[in-house]
Design a protein around this motif. Structure first.
Motif, short mmCIF file in Angstrom:
data_model
loop_
_atom_site.label_atom_id
_atom_site.label_comp_id
_atom_site.label_asym_id
_atom_site.label_seq_id
_atom_site.Cartn_x
_atom_site.Cartn_y
_atom_site.Cartn_z
N TYR A 158 -4.30 -3.79 -2.50
CA TYR A 158 -3.75 -2.46 -2.74
C TYR A 158 -2.33 -2.40 -2.17
O TYR A 158 -1.88 -3.29 -1.44
CB TYR A 158 -4.62 -1.36 -2.11
CG TYR A 158 -4.87 -1.52 -0.63
CD1 TYR A 158 -3.96 -1.04 0.32
CD2 TYR A 158 -6.03 -2.13 -0.16
CE1 TYR A 158 -4.20 -1.19 1.68
CE2 TYR A 158 -6.27 -2.28 1.20
CZ TYR A 158 -5.35 -1.80 2.10
OH TYR A 158 -5.58 -1.95 3.45
N TRP A 159 -1.62 -1.33 -2.52
CA TRP A 159 -0.33 -0.99 -1.91
C TRP A 159 -0.61 0.05 -0.84
O TRP A 159 -1.49 0.91 -1.01
CB TRP A 159 0.61 -0.38 -2.95
CG TRP A 159 1.06 -1.33 -4.00
CD1 TRP A 159 0.61 -1.40 -5.29
CD2 TRP A 159 2.04 -2.35 -3.87
NE1 TRP A 159 1.25 -2.41 -5.96
CE2 TRP A 159 2.14 -3.01 -5.11
CE3 TRP A 159 2.83 -2.79 -2.82
CZ2 TRP A 159 3.01 -4.07 -5.33
CZ3 TRP A 159 3.70 -3.84 -3.03
CH2 TRP A 159 3.78 -4.47 -4.27
N SER A 160 0.15 0.03 0.27
CA SER A 160 -0.09 1.03 1.31
C SER A 160 1.21 1.64 1.81
O SER A 160 2.27 1.02 1.78
CB SER A 160 -0.84 0.40 2.49
OG SER A 160 -0.01 -0.48 3.20
N TYR A 161 1.08 2.87 2.26
CA TYR A 161 2.14 3.60 2.95
C TYR A 161 1.44 4.51 3.94
O TYR A 161 0.76 5.47 3.54
CB TYR A 161 2.98 4.43 1.97
CG TYR A 161 4.04 5.26 2.65
CD1 TYR A 161 5.21 4.66 3.11
CD2 TYR A 161 3.87 6.61 2.87
CE1 TYR A 161 6.18 5.42 3.76
CE2 TYR A 161 4.83 7.38 3.51
CZ TYR A 161 5.98 6.77 3.95
OH TYR A 161 6.94 7.51 4.60
N GLY A 162 1.54 4.21 5.22
CA GLY A 162 0.81 4.98 6.23
C GLY A 162 -0.68 4.93 5.93
O GLY A 162 -1.25 3.86 5.79
#
Length: 126
Positions: A90-94
């Motif tokens: 997956y992609w993550s941000y925070g």
């Protein structure tokens, strides 16, 4: 008398102003006159958000920096990087996670966001 228009503090930094819904006609946020009729529907005109994909050594056949509109759909199936021996998890941000099967309404109200790839191999997450 003039209308006072305020935006929630969480989106205030990405607001350009207002526009008449269904058009590109902008509406001034300041001034002493309201020149539109009673039944005009307004919508917020957001600044585009710069999203950078951090590939962590992977390769991409897509632009790694894109512009996203707040409140509009983004299709993460278009952003699938490759790396030897692993696949994207997956992609993550925070605390946000975006999977490559996701189509989501963008709700991160920042002027720029770096999404980090999380790789998966057969023994777990890399």
């Amino acid at each position: 008398q003039p209308y006072e228009i305020k935006f929630p503090s969480d989106v205030d930094g990405i607001v350009n102003g207002l526009k008449i819904k269904g058009t590109d006609q902008s509406v001034a946020l300041k001034g002493d006159k309201w020149t539109y009729g009673d039944n005009v529907e307004l919508e917020v005109d957001y600044k585009p958000i710069t999203v950078t994909f951090n590939l962590d050594g992977g390769e991409a056949d897509f632009d790694t920096t894109i512009l996203v509109e707040y409140g509009k759909e983004i299709d993460f199936s278009l952003y699938v990087p490759k790396k030897q021996g692993v696949v994207i998890n997956y992609w993550s941000y925070g605390t946000y996670k975006f999977y490559t099967k996701d189509k989501v309404i963008w709700s991160i109200a920042k002027e720029s966001v770096e999404l980090k790839v999380k790789w998966r191999n057969y023994s777990g997450i890399h």
